[in-house]
Design an enzyme around this catalytic site. Structure first.
Site, mmCIF file in Angstrom:
data_model
loop_
_atom_site.group_PDB
_atom_site.id
_atom_site.type_symbol
_atom_site.label_atom_id
_atom_site.label_comp_id
_atom_site.label_asym_id
_atom_site.label_seq_id
_atom_site.Cartn_x
_atom_site.Cartn_y
_atom_site.Cartn_z
ATOM 1 N N SER A 257 0.845 -1.190 0.000
ATOM 2 C CA SER A 257 0.000 0.000 0.000
ATOM 3 C C SER A 257 0.882 1.242 0.000
ATOM 4 O O SER A 257 2.105 1.154 0.091
ATOM 5 C CB SER A 257 -0.910 -0.005 1.225
ATOM 6 O OG SER A 257 -0.124 0.252 2.380
ATOM 7 N N LYS A 258 0.220 2.380 -0.054
ATOM 8 C CA LYS A 258 0.933 3.667 -0.165
ATOM 9 C C LYS A 258 1.977 3.861 0.925
ATOM 10 O O LYS A 258 2.973 4.542 0.720
ATOM 11 C CB LYS A 258 -0.076 4.812 -0.073
ATOM 12 C CG LYS A 258 -0.772 5.054 -1.383
ATOM 13 C CD LYS A 258 -1.275 6.476 -1.469
ATOM 14 C CE LYS A 258 -1.845 6.720 -2.860
ATOM 15 N NZ LYS A 258 -3.138 7.341 -2.838
ATOM 16 N N ARG A 259 1.710 3.252 2.072
ATOM 17 C CA ARG A 259 2.650 3.404 3.174
ATOM 18 C C ARG A 259 4.030 2.859 2.807
ATOM 19 O O ARG A 259 5.040 3.257 3.370
ATOM 20 C CB ARG A 259 2.017 2.697 4.373
ATOM 21 C CG ARG A 259 2.862 1.954 5.345
ATOM 22 C CD ARG A 259 1.959 1.554 6.468
ATOM 23 N NE ARG A 259 0.872 0.714 5.948
ATOM 24 C CZ ARG A 259 0.736 -0.567 6.239
ATOM 25 N NH1 ARG A 259 1.590 -1.136 7.053
ATOM 26 N NH2 ARG A 259 -0.249 -1.275 5.748
ATOM 27 N N GLY A 261 5.391 3.133 -0.245
ATOM 28 C CA GLY A 261 5.981 3.934 -1.332
ATOM 29 C C GLY A 261 4.969 4.083 -2.449
ATOM 30 O O GLY A 261 3.795 3.786 -2.259
#
Ligand code: GLU
Length: 486
Positions: A257-259, A261
């Site tokens: 997920s975005k966490r 990158g």
């Protein structure tokens, strides 16, 4: 792995979310590879029956991504084909007939439960699900309520006993007790089908032989298999792909997920990655060639090597360092002129007039992981970094500020008279080192740190001199001498 030797038909069926998640792109790639490795057909179908989640421009994002990556489709939006339309919202009228056919055959039923009733069920049972309230309603009552215009949905009538199995090409036999499955909604009150229903009808009507998708659908597939059986349609082959994970800063692994990158194709491009490098890397997230360790693949080579039995079922971890490596390999493989063409706009913006940009571009070509890194690598050229005396002490080259000051004042007049070319400058400094008894590494270090004011630079001392030009280089050496003296 084909039934009746039929042509392989696969599809990519994304929901238009506005971005292309890396996991979705991998699904598209594997689905494309499966078809193309067997000279089959690949279809793009847009699954947009969830009208509340409509995102303008999202279909274009999908089409652009497939175009940029070379995953051409034989049928789909913009291309057409005999099974169109390929956007589900444009197929709305197709599904009702099939849902009603299942009601007639006893595999589905009308449900008139109000949203309020479902909500109170939910409040009482948590996510326990629907209680099959309308499942045994008489045909007469259902007809009456339909005629009275009551809102309704159509639900799948899952058998209450027994179990349902299917065979997944990657994960093997998957079995679910029928009592663990919900009487899921097939047709919603707004007349749109759910994903659960629409994709089954479409896959059948479009002749899809192999369903390739993420493993989040692994355990709902028995319900879809039951739908095929209810219609009397031949089930497709299922190829569920392993989960894509990311590693957090704390070392913990969780769903990508975005966490972790950038996770969309668009964000990766914006971060300076090349489309083919991204595609090459994700090809190896869940698949590897059977008989060698090849890592760099063109799309054509992937097509030749790909096979479903080499897909792994263990989760794959998206490793940004590895992606950097792939990208640097793809950048190195660019023709110099193409690299320069991509790098120059950035360099022109950052660098002053006196810089030999073509030479700088050539230095960067073999050293960057991504185009986005460039500005950080050439920061010393435009803005002079602050003086840092500690840089002149270098263990490896055995330098001290005093030694550097001596070297710089010795070479200053030699450089002033030199021909300004990397190899000439390099020979000059080497000769000076030999004559003075100072190690060549120390001479190079002193000059490099004097003109760059940083220890890590794209290129060695004389390459930097050449890029900066005589006047600027000498001015920087003069300033360094002054600062060292103070
Ligand atoms: N629209 C679904 C998704 O984007 C497709 C799943 C499938 O391929 O069947 O997840």
């Amino acid at each position: 792995m084909t039934k009746h030797n039929q042509e392989i038909v696969t599809r990519f069926a994304p929901s238009p979310t506005g971005f292309m998640h890396i996991g979705n792109l991998r699904t598209a790639l594997y689905s494309w590879l499966l078809a193309k490795s067997q000279r089959g057909r690949f279809i793009l179908r847009i699954e947009d029956t969830d009208q509340e989640r409509f995102v303008p421009g999202a279909v274009e994002v999908i089409m652009d991504t497939l175009k940029i990556t070379g995953l051409t489709y034989d049928e789909g939006p913009g291309v057409g084909g005999e099974h169109g339309p390929y956007i589900q919202s444009e197929r709305k009228n197709i599904y009702r007939k099939y849902a009603e056919q299942l009601v007639a055959s006893g595999h589905a039923y009308y449900c008139f439960c109000t949203p309020e009733r479902l909500q109170s069920l939910h409040d009482a049972n948590g996510i326990g699900g629907y209680d099959r309230h309308c499942r045994n309603m008489s045909a007469g009552e259902a007809a009456q309520r339909l005629a009275a215009g009551e809102p309704y949905v159509i639900r799948q009538k899952i058998p209450l006993e027994g179990e349902t199995s299917y065979y997944d090409e990657v994960f093997g036999k998957i079995t679910l007790a029928n009592s663990d499955m919900q009487d899921q909604i097939l047709l919603k009150a707004d007349g749109f089908p759910t994903y659960n229903f629409a994709h089954v009808v479409d896959d059948h009507l479009m002749g899809v032989t192999h369903v390739v998708r993420g493993s989040e659908y692994l355990t709902s597939t028995p319900k879809y298999a039951l739908l095929y059986d209810a219609f009397g349609w031949e089930r497709p082959y299922y190829v569920h792909l392993p989960l894509l994970m990311g590693r957090g800063e704390d070392g913990k692994v969780s769903k990508l997920s975005k966490r972790h990158g950038a996770v969309s194709f668009q964000d990766l491009l914006a971060a300076g990655y090349l489309p083919q490098a991204v595609l090459n890397y994700i090809a190896l997230l869940g698949w590897c060639p059977k008989d060698n360790n090849q890592e760099i693949f063109t799309l054509e080579e992937l097509q030749q090597s790909f096979s479903v039995d080499a897909i792994s079922k263990s989760p794959s971890i998206f490793d940004y360092d590895k992606l950097n490596w792939f990208n640097s390999e793809y950048i190195k493989a660019l023709p110099p002129a193409e690299f320069a063409e991509r790098a120059l706009p950035q360099l022109k913006e950052i660098c002053p007039d006196y810089v030999a940009l073509d030479k700088l571009a050539a230095l960067l070509h073999t050293r960057v992981n991504t185009f986005a890194e460039i500005s950080g690598m050439v920061d010393f050229i435009a803005a002079k970094l602050p003086f840092d005396a500690a840089l002149y002490t270098n263990k490896k080259n055995k330098t001290t500020p005093e030694l550097c000051a001596k070297v710089l004042s010795d070479v200053r007049p030699l450089l002033a008279a030199a021909e300004w070319q990397n190899d000439k400058l390099f020979a000059l400094l080497k000769d000076y080192a030999a004559a003075s008894g100072v190690k060549a590494g120390a001479v190079m270090w002193a000059v490099r740190v004097a003109v760059a004011r940083k220890g890590v630079t794209p290129g060695g001392a004389t390459e930097l001199l050449e890029v900066l030009g005589r006047e600027e280089s000498l001015a920087r050496i003069d300033q360094a001498l002054q600062e060292l003296a103070e």
